[in-house]
Motif scaffolding. Sequence first.
Motif, mmCIF file in Angstrom:
data_model
loop_
_atom_site.group_PDB
_atom_site.id
_atom_site.type_symbol
_atom_site.label_atom_id
_atom_site.label_comp_id
_atom_site.label_asym_id
_atom_site.label_seq_id
_atom_site.Cartn_x
_atom_site.Cartn_y
_atom_site.Cartn_z
ATOM 1 N N ILE A 1 0.831 -1.218 0.000
ATOM 2 C CA ILE A 1 0.000 0.000 0.000
ATOM 3 C C ILE A 1 0.863 1.265 0.000
ATOM 4 O O ILE A 1 0.359 2.356 -0.173
ATOM 5 N N LYS A 2 2.177 1.082 0.209
ATOM 6 C CA LYS A 2 3.051 2.249 0.283
ATOM 7 C C LYS A 2 3.636 2.558 -1.093
ATOM 8 O O LYS A 2 3.585 1.727 -2.000
ATOM 9 N N ASN A 3 4.225 3.743 -1.187
ATOM 10 C CA ASN A 3 4.707 4.185 -2.504
ATOM 11 C C ASN A 3 6.086 4.842 -2.379
ATOM 12 O O ASN A 3 6.331 5.892 -2.978
ATOM 13 N N CYS A 4 6.961 4.227 -1.592
ATOM 14 C CA CYS A 4 8.294 4.791 -1.314
ATOM 15 C C CYS A 4 9.011 5.120 -2.626
ATOM 16 O O CYS A 4 8.995 4.300 -3.565
ATOM 17 N N LEU A 5 9.641 6.276 -2.676
ATOM 18 C CA LEU A 5 10.141 6.784 -3.954
ATOM 19 C C LEU A 5 11.342 6.018 -4.508
ATOM 20 O O LEU A 5 11.765 6.242 -5.633
ATOM 21 N N TYR A 6 11.906 5.116 -3.682
ATOM 22 C CA TYR A 6 13.117 4.394 -4.100
ATOM 23 C C TYR A 6 12.843 2.952 -4.499
ATOM 24 O O TYR A 6 13.724 2.261 -4.997
ATOM 25 N N CYS A 7 11.625 2.458 -4.274
ATOM 26 C CA CYS A 7 11.411 1.015 -4.284
ATOM 27 C C CYS A 7 10.742 0.499 -5.565
ATOM 28 O O CYS A 7 9.796 1.104 -6.074
ATOM 29 N N GLY A 8 11.224 -0.633 -6.041
ATOM 30 C CA GLY A 8 10.725 -1.215 -7.284
ATOM 31 C C GLY A 8 9.330 -1.811 -7.192
ATOM 32 O O GLY A 8 8.674 -2.000 -8.219
ATOM 33 N N ILE A 9 8.855 -2.120 -5.977
ATOM 34 C CA ILE A 9 7.507 -2.719 -5.893
ATOM 35 C C ILE A 9 6.498 -1.720 -5.301
ATOM 36 O O ILE A 9 5.430 -2.105 -4.822
ATOM 37 N N ARG A 10 6.840 -0.430 -5.328
ATOM 38 C CA ARG A 10 5.934 0.625 -4.828
ATOM 39 C C ARG A 10 4.572 0.490 -5.505
ATOM 40 O O ARG A 10 4.470 0.038 -6.659
ATOM 41 N N SER A 11 3.535 0.953 -4.794
ATOM 42 C CA SER A 11 2.178 0.647 -5.256
ATOM 43 C C SER A 11 1.881 1.180 -6.651
ATOM 44 O O SER A 11 1.102 0.586 -7.387
ATOM 45 N N SER A 12 2.499 2.311 -7.041
ATOM 46 C CA SER A 12 2.122 2.844 -8.348
ATOM 47 C C SER A 12 2.921 2.240 -9.507
ATOM 48 O O SER A 12 2.668 2.581 -10.659
ATOM 49 N N ASN A 13 3.874 1.359 -9.225
ATOM 50 C CA ASN A 13 4.572 0.677 -10.327
ATOM 51 C C ASN A 13 3.691 -0.429 -10.897
ATOM 52 O O ASN A 13 3.110 -1.205 -10.130
ATOM 53 N N SER A 14 3.614 -0.469 -12.221
ATOM 54 C CA SER A 14 2.776 -1.540 -12.759
ATOM 55 C C SER A 14 3.649 -2.772 -13.026
ATOM 56 O O SER A 14 4.409 -2.831 -13.984
ATOM 57 N N ILE A 15 3.566 -3.688 -12.092
ATOM 58 C CA ILE A 15 4.297 -4.964 -12.168
ATOM 59 C C ILE A 15 3.305 -6.070 -11.838
ATOM 60 O O ILE A 15 2.287 -5.802 -11.198
ATOM 61 N N PRO A 16 3.590 -7.309 -12.268
ATOM 62 C CA PRO A 16 2.684 -8.397 -11.889
ATOM 63 C C PRO A 16 2.723 -8.569 -10.371
ATOM 64 O O PRO A 16 3.806 -8.596 -9.786
ATOM 65 N N ARG A 17 1.569 -8.609 -9.747
ATOM 66 C CA ARG A 17 1.528 -8.745 -8.282
ATOM 67 C C ARG A 17 1.237 -10.197 -7.910
ATOM 68 O O ARG A 17 0.479 -10.883 -8.600
ATOM 69 N N TYR A 18 1.833 -10.689 -6.834
ATOM 70 C CA TYR A 18 1.622 -12.075 -6.425
ATOM 71 C C TYR A 18 1.455 -12.183 -4.910
ATOM 72 O O TYR A 18 1.829 -11.279 -4.164
ATOM 73 N N GLU A 19 0.913 -13.293 -4.507
ATOM 74 C CA GLU A 19 0.815 -13.624 -3.094
ATOM 75 C C GLU A 19 1.032 -15.129 -2.988
ATOM 76 O O GLU A 19 0.354 -15.892 -3.680
ATOM 77 N N LEU A 20 1.983 -15.581 -2.183
ATOM 78 C CA LEU A 20 2.208 -17.024 -2.047
ATOM 79 C C LEU A 20 0.987 -17.669 -1.392
ATOM 80 O O LEU A 20 0.338 -17.069 -0.537
ATOM 81 N N THR A 21 0.709 -18.902 -1.776
ATOM 82 C CA THR A 21 -0.354 -19.639 -1.099
ATOM 83 C C THR A 21 0.191 -20.151 0.243
ATOM 84 O O THR A 21 1.412 -20.208 0.453
ATOM 85 N N GLU A 22 -0.744 -20.550 1.101
ATOM 86 C CA GLU A 22 -0.330 -21.079 2.400
ATOM 87 C C GLU A 22 0.593 -22.296 2.215
ATOM 88 O O GLU A 22 1.605 -22.446 2.890
ATOM 89 N N GLY A 23 0.234 -23.136 1.231
ATOM 90 C CA GLY A 23 1.034 -24.336 0.965
ATOM 91 C C GLY A 23 2.452 -23.972 0.536
ATOM 92 O O GLY A 23 3.421 -24.613 0.954
ATOM 93 N N GLU A 24 2.568 -22.928 -0.304
ATOM 94 C CA GLU A 24 3.903 -22.525 -0.762
ATOM 95 C C GLU A 24 4.753 -21.987 0.399
ATOM 96 O O GLU A 24 5.954 -22.257 0.486
ATOM 97 N N VAL A 25 4.104 -21.233 1.290
ATOM 98 C CA VAL A 25 4.855 -20.688 2.437
ATOM 99 C C VAL A 25 5.310 -21.831 3.345
ATOM 100 O O VAL A 25 6.475 -21.897 3.764
#
Length: 363
Positions: free
Chosen positions: A52-76
């Motif tokens: 949810i953050k948009n830090c000006l230095y970071c590659g995964i900041r919220s306004s960057n359009s990149i594929p977003r992922y979330e690991l499943t419980e099984g993967e974790v």
Amino acid sequence: MKLNRDKIIEWLRCNNQDQLKLLYQQAYDVKLHEVGPKVYLRGLIELSNICIKNCLYCGIRSSNSIPRYELTEGEVLSAARFAHEEGYGSIVLQSGERQDHAFIENVDRLLKGIKIATSNQLGITLSLGEQSFSTYKKWFNSGAHRYLLRIETTNQELYQRIHPDGHDFDQRKSCLKDLKKIGYQVGTGVMIGLPWQTVDDLVNDLLYYDDQDIDMIGMGPYLPHRQSPLQGAGPVDLNRNFEWTLKMIALSRIFLRDVNIAATTALQTIHFQGREWGIKAGANVIMPNVTPMRYRQDYQLYDDKPCLNDDASLSADCLASSMHVLSVPIGYKEWGDAPHYHNRMKDKPFGPICTDESFHADK
Ligand code: 5AD
Ligand code: SF4
């Protein structure tokens, strides 16, 4: 060697390689004396790049359009089991920041699941950003015992320059206080070589760690990301940032003594043996990435992050042999707590305010 503000500044400005060798050697000796010869491993699981953050230095900041992922419980759980089987004493769960109910409950379930899956043996560090006191407490009671939250820089003006509106410096400091109050082993750190950052800022960062009685330090060189606004601030001197980081590791070790200090992946990004250099300068923790391979290219906080295609088993072997070459033993199956934490808790006869002993006892 006694360090004070002036002496630290002198070291940060020092270009004499023979003298710097002596600095790193002294830091290494302090490490041997205060925390022992071993390096401790934390398997890093990058849970999700949604932020949810948009830090000006970071590659995964919220306004960057990149594929977003979330690991499943099984993967974790399978990544945690892998770390456990490899003999890593603990893991770090890291992700972009989220404060919604589903996320909080999901992390809570993961903590309990990992504890059960590894018979309470695997230590768990969280690195999930700013949260409310009650969320931190809930996760602590479910088995997390360490928390990493970098202050990023202790210069408030600089903090504001590298973050958009709504990213609150005082809130960040207050989160670190909450974590300590609850009883976590608390880690913080800064990026080194940020645009506009001065040697004075770095000294203040070091004095802040001391003032706040911090247990764990994670610092890395600032590295540009091509999709981040801070990239536009001008050229970055990677060699200088690398050397400043080694100096900050060594000076932190000599000044703070019994803390844990990580040799970070960002160091390895600048030099393929950066983590080894970090260990030789006084660090005692390495965080090998155990995130499933297919997600790694989407968790790039900065450009050229290494190990995107490295098989976790091979990396473990590689790390073992590089530590062997340095004659550094690995603390397999140990949590490797910072002695600083236990030393500061001795002064608190009633311990942390909400410990569930069954989850927080080291083996
Ligand atoms: N360079 C170096 N470190 C970075 N981080 C985020 N972006 C960058 C960058 N461009 C660090 C921050 C954050 C941690 C998870 O990664 O310090 O706290
Ligand atoms: Fe989100 Fe952390 Fe990146 Fe900031 S540094 S945008 S909080 S992942």
